[in-house]
Design an enzyme around this catalytic site. Structure first.
Site, mmCIF file in Angstrom:
data_model
loop_
_atom_site.group_PDB
_atom_site.id
_atom_site.type_symbol
_atom_site.label_atom_id
_atom_site.label_comp_id
_atom_site.label_asym_id
_atom_site.label_seq_id
_atom_site.Cartn_x
_atom_site.Cartn_y
_atom_site.Cartn_z
ATOM 1 N N ASP A 62 -17.726 -14.080 4.772
ATOM 2 C CA ASP A 62 -16.325 -13.207 5.292
ATOM 3 C C ASP A 62 -16.699 -12.048 5.865
ATOM 4 O O ASP A 62 -16.431 -10.827 5.314
ATOM 5 C CB ASP A 62 -15.427 -13.132 4.109
ATOM 6 C CG ASP A 62 -14.824 -14.489 3.711
ATOM 7 O OD1 ASP A 62 -14.264 -15.174 4.389
ATOM 8 O OD2 ASP A 62 -15.153 -14.866 2.466
ATOM 9 N N ARG B 162 -12.808 -23.891 0.529
ATOM 10 C CA ARG B 162 -12.295 -24.796 1.581
ATOM 11 C C ARG B 162 -12.821 -26.080 1.840
ATOM 12 O O ARG B 162 -12.171 -26.898 2.362
ATOM 13 C CB ARG B 162 -11.534 -24.206 2.692
ATOM 14 C CG ARG B 162 -10.413 -23.084 2.356
ATOM 15 C CD ARG B 162 -9.687 -22.436 3.692
ATOM 16 N NE ARG B 162 -8.578 -21.578 3.084
ATOM 17 C CZ ARG B 162 -8.506 -20.476 2.864
ATOM 18 N NH1 ARG B 162 -9.631 -19.495 3.232
ATOM 19 N NH2 ARG B 162 -7.258 -19.899 2.794
ATOM 20 N N GLU C 207 -21.739 -22.647 -5.605
ATOM 21 C CA GLU C 207 -22.950 -21.710 -5.804
ATOM 22 C C GLU C 207 -22.824 -20.501 -5.110
ATOM 23 O O GLU C 207 -23.529 -19.574 -5.733
ATOM 24 C CB GLU C 207 -24.119 -22.739 -5.248
ATOM 25 C CG GLU C 207 -24.771 -23.464 -6.491
ATOM 26 C CD GLU C 207 -25.144 -22.580 -7.539
ATOM 27 O OE1 GLU C 207 -25.870 -21.458 -7.429
ATOM 28 O OE2 GLU C 207 -24.653 -23.021 -8.597
ATOM 29 N N HIS D 227 -20.230 -18.431 -5.007
ATOM 30 C CA HIS D 227 -19.514 -17.188 -5.970
ATOM 31 C C HIS D 227 -20.711 -17.050 -7.184
ATOM 32 O O HIS D 227 -20.679 -15.754 -7.596
ATOM 33 C CB HIS D 227 -18.404 -18.049 -6.927
ATOM 34 C CG HIS D 227 -17.220 -18.291 -5.786
ATOM 35 N ND1 HIS D 227 -16.726 -19.549 -5.502
ATOM 36 C CD2 HIS D 227 -16.339 -17.418 -5.314
ATOM 37 C CE1 HIS D 227 -15.672 -19.459 -4.741
ATOM 38 N NE2 HIS D 227 -15.519 -17.969 -4.660
ATOM 39 N N MET E 194 -21.190 -22.452 2.278
ATOM 40 C CA MET E 194 -20.349 -22.777 1.013
ATOM 41 C C MET E 194 -19.023 -22.047 1.045
ATOM 42 O O MET E 194 -18.883 -20.945 1.527
ATOM 43 C CB MET E 194 -21.042 -22.508 -0.219
ATOM 44 C CG MET E 194 -22.269 -23.357 -0.579
ATOM 45 S SD MET E 194 -22.565 -23.327 -2.049
ATOM 46 C CE MET E 194 -24.297 -24.347 -1.939
ATOM 47 N N SER E 195 -17.762 -22.871 0.850
ATOM 48 C CA SER E 195 -16.632 -22.438 0.865
ATOM 49 C C SER E 195 -15.796 -23.159 0.059
ATOM 50 O O SER E 195 -15.844 -24.413 -0.195
ATOM 51 C CB SER E 195 -16.197 -22.158 2.236
ATOM 52 O OG SER E 195 -14.626 -22.235 2.198
ATOM 53 N N GLN F 1 -2.244 -12.636 1.218
ATOM 54 C CA GLN F 1 -3.174 -12.619 2.411
ATOM 55 C C GLN F 1 -2.991 -14.064 2.936
ATOM 56 O O GLN F 1 -3.830 -14.041 3.693
ATOM 57 C CB GLN F 1 -4.555 -12.269 1.863
ATOM 58 C CG GLN F 1 -5.301 -13.461 0.908
ATOM 59 C CD GLN F 1 -6.462 -13.018 0.305
ATOM 60 O OE1 GLN F 1 -6.722 -12.026 -0.550
ATOM 61 N NE2 GLN F 1 -7.637 -13.538 0.825
ATOM 62 N N VAL G 164 -24.564 -18.460 1.334
ATOM 63 C CA VAL G 164 -25.421 -19.510 0.711
ATOM 64 C C VAL G 164 -24.657 -20.540 1.461
ATOM 65 O O VAL G 164 -23.533 -20.773 1.634
ATOM 66 C CB VAL G 164 -24.732 -19.311 -1.059
ATOM 67 C CG1 VAL G 164 -25.620 -20.725 -1.750
ATOM 68 C CG2 VAL G 164 -25.146 -18.167 -1.590
HETATM 69 O O1 PAF Z 1 -12.830 -13.458 -0.313
HETATM 70 C C1 PAF Z 1 -11.934 -13.536 -1.298
HETATM 71 O O2 PAF Z 1 -12.210 -14.485 -1.953
HETATM 72 C C2 PAF Z 1 -10.688 -12.562 -1.023
HETATM 73 O O3 PAF Z 1 -10.198 -12.446 -0.077
HETATM 74 C C3 PAF Z 1 -10.626 -11.672 -2.044
HETATM 75 C C4 PAF Z 1 -11.728 -10.679 -1.563
HETATM 76 C C5 PAF Z 1 -10.886 -11.889 -3.344
HETATM 77 C C6 PAF Z 1 -9.284 -10.885 -1.902
HETATM 78 O O4 PAF Z 1 -8.348 -11.756 -2.334
#
Ligand code: PAF
Length: 282
Positions: free
Chosen positions: A151, A188, A35, A37, A185-186, A61, A177
Site C-alpha cells: 500500500d 483480498r 504471511e 502481516h 499477498m493481500s 475507509q 511479501v
Molecule cells: O492497510 C490496512 O490494512 C489499513 O488501511 C490500515 C492501515 C490498518 C488502516 O485501517
C-alpha cells in the site's frame, strides 16, 4: 498475548509499558492475516520491546459500493497467528468504540498525495485511513509503526500526516511479501476464483516486464504504459484502473523514469476484485 477491546484500556496498557521503559511497535491491520502481516509483526518485534497489533476493519475507509460487509474476517485464527508471531497485545475495538456517536473529526492529507492513483477512484479512502491511523497512534502511543510497501500510497500519506501533525511515531516501511508465483499477498486474494487468480498474476508480471524493458533502455513512461496496458489486457477479465509511473516521495507523475520512480498498478479482475501492486523498475 493480551486481547484488549477498549481504547482507554489500550492507552492504560501503553502508559504502563512506557513507564517501564519498553518501546512499543504497532502494526495496524484489518485482520485476516497472511504471511505479509506476520512479517510486519516480526519486523516490529525486532525493532521494539512490545508488539501491539490493531485489528479493526475500519468502516470509514470503505466507499459506499465497496466490500466492507464482505471483507474477510476470522478472529480466532488471527489471534492464534498473532500469538505465534510474538505479539504481546492485540487491540480489537468495536466500531462504536472507535467512532462513538457525535464523533466528527477527520484527518485529511492534501490532494497532491491523495487525489491521484487509488484516491482517484476511492475519493474518501485516504481520509478514512489517515483518521483511523491518527486515532490508533493516540490510543496505542507507539514508538514506531510498521506498514507494508504494497500500500505504497497509503505509506506516503501516513508519513506526511505523521510529520505534519508532529505525531512523533517512527514510520517503518516493510517490503512486499509475495506468493511463490509473484502475486503480492493481500487479504483480498481470498476473493479470487482459480481463473481469476491466474489473471491476478498480470500485475506482478507487468512489473517484471517493465523492469525488463527499462533495463533494455526504454525510459519513456508513456511508451512503457502502452506496452503494459496491452500486456495486462491480454489476461482474461482484466481492466486496468491505473498504470502510473510516479516519483517515490511526491507521487507526482514522471515522463522519464529513473531510480526514484515507482511503477504503481491497480487492476480490476472480473469487474469485482481490485488488486494493487508496485515496485521500482530501475
Ligand atoms: O492497510 C490496512 O490494512 C489499513 O488501511 C490500515 C492501515 C490498518 C488502516 O485501517
Amino acid at each position: 498475548m493480551q486481547i484488549i477491546r477498549h481504547p482507554d484500556e489500550m492507552t492504560a496498557w501503553a502508559k504502563e509499558q512506557a513507564k517501564a521503559g519498553r518501546r512499543i511497535g504497532l502494526v495496524p491491520t484489518m485482520g485476516f492475516f497472511h504471511e505479509g502481516h506476520i512479517s510486519l509483526m516480526r519486523r516490529a518485534g525486532q525493532l521494539a520491546d512490545q508488539v501491539t497489533v490493531s485489528l479493526f476493519v475500519n468502516p470509514i475507509q470503505f466507499g459506499p459500493q465497496e466490500d466492507l460487509a464482505a471483507y474477510p474476517r476470522n478472529f480466532e485464527r488471527d489471534c492464534a497467528m498473532a500469538d505465534t508471531a510474538g505479539v504481546t497485545a492485540l487491540f480489537a475495538p468495536d466500531a462504536a468504540e472507535m467512532y462513538p456517536a457525535g464523533c466528527s473529526t477527520t484527518v485529511a492529507v492534501g490532494a497532491e498525495l491523495t487525489g491521484q492513483l487509488c484516491g482517484a477512484s476511492r475519493p474518501s479512502h485516504f481520509a478514512g485511513v489517515a483518521t483511523v491511523v491518527c486515532k490508533l497512534f493516540s490510543i496505542v502511543r507507539p514508538d514506531l509503526a510498521v506498514f507494508g510497501e504494497k500500500d505504497f500510497q497509503q505509506l506516503a500519506v501516513i508519513r506526511r500526516m505523521t510529520a505534519d501533525l508532529n505525531l512523533g511515531v517512527e514510520i517503518v516501511a516493510h517490503p512486499i511479501v509475495r506468493e511463490v508465483d509473484g502475486l503480492a499477498m493481500s487479504s483480498r486474494n481470498t476473493y479470487l476464483a482459480p481463473q481469476q487468480r491466474e489473471a491476478a498474476l498480470s500485475l506482478s508480471r507487468a512489473l517484471a516486464l517493465a523492469r525488463k524493458r527499462a533495463t533494455e533502455g526504454e525510459h519513456s513512461a508513456e511508451r512503457l504504459t502502452t506496452v503494459l496496458q496491452d500486456f495486462i489486457h491480454s489476461f482474461p477479465e482484466t481492466a486496468v484502473d491505473y498504470i502510473s509511473f510516479v516519483h517515490q516521495d511526491s507521487l507526482q507523475h514522471v515522463a522519464e523514469i529513473d531510480a526514484q520512480t515507482v511503477l504503481a498498478l491497480a487492476v480490476k479482475i472480473d469487474g469485482k476484485v481490485r488488486l494493487i501492486d508496485n515496485g521500482k523498475v530501475l
